[in-house]
Scaffold this motif. Structure first.
Motif, short mmCIF file in Angstrom:
data_model
loop_
_atom_site.label_atom_id
_atom_site.label_comp_id
_atom_site.label_asym_id
_atom_site.label_seq_id
_atom_site.Cartn_x
_atom_site.Cartn_y
_atom_site.Cartn_z
N MET A 13 71.29 17.70 34.53
CA MET A 13 71.88 19.01 34.35
C MET A 13 71.01 20.04 35.07
O MET A 13 69.79 19.96 35.03
N GLU A 14 71.66 21.00 35.73
CA GLU A 14 70.87 22.04 36.39
C GLU A 14 71.61 23.37 36.39
O GLU A 14 72.83 23.42 36.23
N LYS A 15 70.81 24.44 36.54
CA LYS A 15 71.40 25.78 36.56
C LYS A 15 70.55 26.68 37.43
O LYS A 15 69.32 26.66 37.35
N SER A 31 62.82 15.94 27.78
CA SER A 31 63.41 15.70 29.11
C SER A 31 62.41 15.93 30.23
O SER A 31 61.45 16.68 30.07
N VAL A 32 62.68 15.29 31.36
CA VAL A 32 61.93 15.58 32.58
C VAL A 32 62.52 16.90 33.08
O VAL A 32 63.73 17.02 33.28
N VAL A 33 61.67 17.92 33.23
CA VAL A 33 62.14 19.24 33.65
C VAL A 33 61.46 19.62 34.96
O VAL A 33 60.24 19.52 35.08
N GLU A 34 62.29 20.03 35.93
CA GLU A 34 61.76 20.42 37.24
C GLU A 34 62.34 21.76 37.65
O GLU A 34 63.37 22.19 37.14
N VAL A 35 61.65 22.39 38.59
CA VAL A 35 62.13 23.64 39.16
C VAL A 35 62.25 23.42 40.66
O VAL A 35 61.33 22.93 41.30
N LEU A 61 65.79 30.30 41.62
CA LEU A 61 65.24 28.99 41.33
C LEU A 61 66.29 28.21 40.55
O LEU A 61 67.16 28.79 39.92
N THR A 62 66.21 26.90 40.65
CA THR A 62 67.12 26.04 39.91
C THR A 62 66.31 25.25 38.90
O THR A 62 65.32 24.62 39.25
N VAL A 63 66.72 25.36 37.64
CA VAL A 63 66.08 24.60 36.57
C VAL A 63 66.86 23.29 36.43
O VAL A 63 68.08 23.31 36.27
N VAL A 64 66.16 22.17 36.56
CA VAL A 64 66.78 20.85 36.49
C VAL A 64 66.15 20.07 35.35
O VAL A 64 64.93 20.01 35.25
N ALA A 65 66.99 19.48 34.49
CA ALA A 65 66.46 18.68 33.38
C ALA A 65 67.26 17.39 33.25
O ALA A 65 68.48 17.39 33.41
N ASN A 66 66.56 16.30 32.98
CA ASN A 66 67.19 15.00 32.75
C ASN A 66 66.55 14.36 31.53
O ASN A 66 65.34 14.18 31.49
N GLY A 67 67.40 14.07 30.54
CA GLY A 67 66.89 13.43 29.33
C GLY A 67 67.75 13.79 28.14
O GLY A 67 68.78 14.45 28.26
N ALA A 81 66.97 22.28 27.07
CA ALA A 81 65.85 22.64 27.95
C ALA A 81 66.30 23.65 29.00
O ALA A 81 65.66 24.68 29.20
N VAL A 82 67.40 23.34 29.67
CA VAL A 82 67.91 24.24 30.71
C VAL A 82 68.28 25.59 30.11
O VAL A 82 67.89 26.65 30.62
N ALA A 83 68.98 25.58 28.98
CA ALA A 83 69.40 26.84 28.34
C ALA A 83 68.20 27.70 27.96
O ALA A 83 68.19 28.91 28.21
N ALA A 84 67.18 27.09 27.37
CA ALA A 84 66.00 27.84 26.92
C ALA A 84 65.23 28.45 28.09
O ALA A 84 64.80 29.59 28.03
N LEU A 85 65.08 27.67 29.18
CA LEU A 85 64.32 28.16 30.32
C LEU A 85 65.08 29.23 31.10
O LEU A 85 64.50 30.22 31.54
N VAL A 86 66.39 29.06 31.23
CA VAL A 86 67.21 30.07 31.90
C VAL A 86 67.17 31.37 31.10
O VAL A 86 67.03 32.46 31.66
N GLU A 87 67.25 31.26 29.78
CA GLU A 87 67.18 32.44 28.91
C GLU A 87 65.86 33.17 29.06
O GLU A 87 65.81 34.41 29.12
N LEU A 88 64.78 32.41 29.18
CA LEU A 88 63.45 33.00 29.36
C LEU A 88 63.37 33.79 30.67
O LEU A 88 62.90 34.92 30.70
#
Length: 86
Positions: free
Chosen positions: A1-3, A30-34, A60-66, A72-79
């Motif tokens: 998933m990514e955003k 999850s594995v989280v990458e930017v 930037l694109t937040v990418v999470a797998n797990g 994870a994506v929602a929390a980081l995008v919100e931040l």
């Protein structure tokens, strides 16, 4: 998933917001990458995030797998969208 998300705070992803970002990413299994500027870094690495040198207006694109990738994506995008409280 990514955003995709755009940095809103005036000072960009400097030490304090980068620290907040890494701390938040570390809360998830999850594995989280930017992805930004043609590079992909581990979102749980302060050096990785700082190496991107992201400024206000950069994308930037937040990418999470797990198992908790959506959270994870929602929390980081919100931040990021909240400007790290700056």
């Amino acid at each position: 998933m990514e955003k995709l998300v755009v940095i809103k705070n005036a000072s960009g992803l400097h030490a304090r917001p980068a620290g907040m970002f890494v701390k938040k990413a570390a809360e998830f299994k999850s594995v989280v990458e930017v992805k930004a500027k043609g590079k992909t870094v581990n979102a749980k690495s302060i050096m990785g995030i700082m190496s991107l040198g992201l400024a206000q207006g950069d994308e930037l694109t937040v990418v999470a797998n797990g198992e908790d990738q959506e959270s994870a994506v929602a929390a980081l995008v919100e931040l990021v969208e909240g400007g790290f409280g700056e």
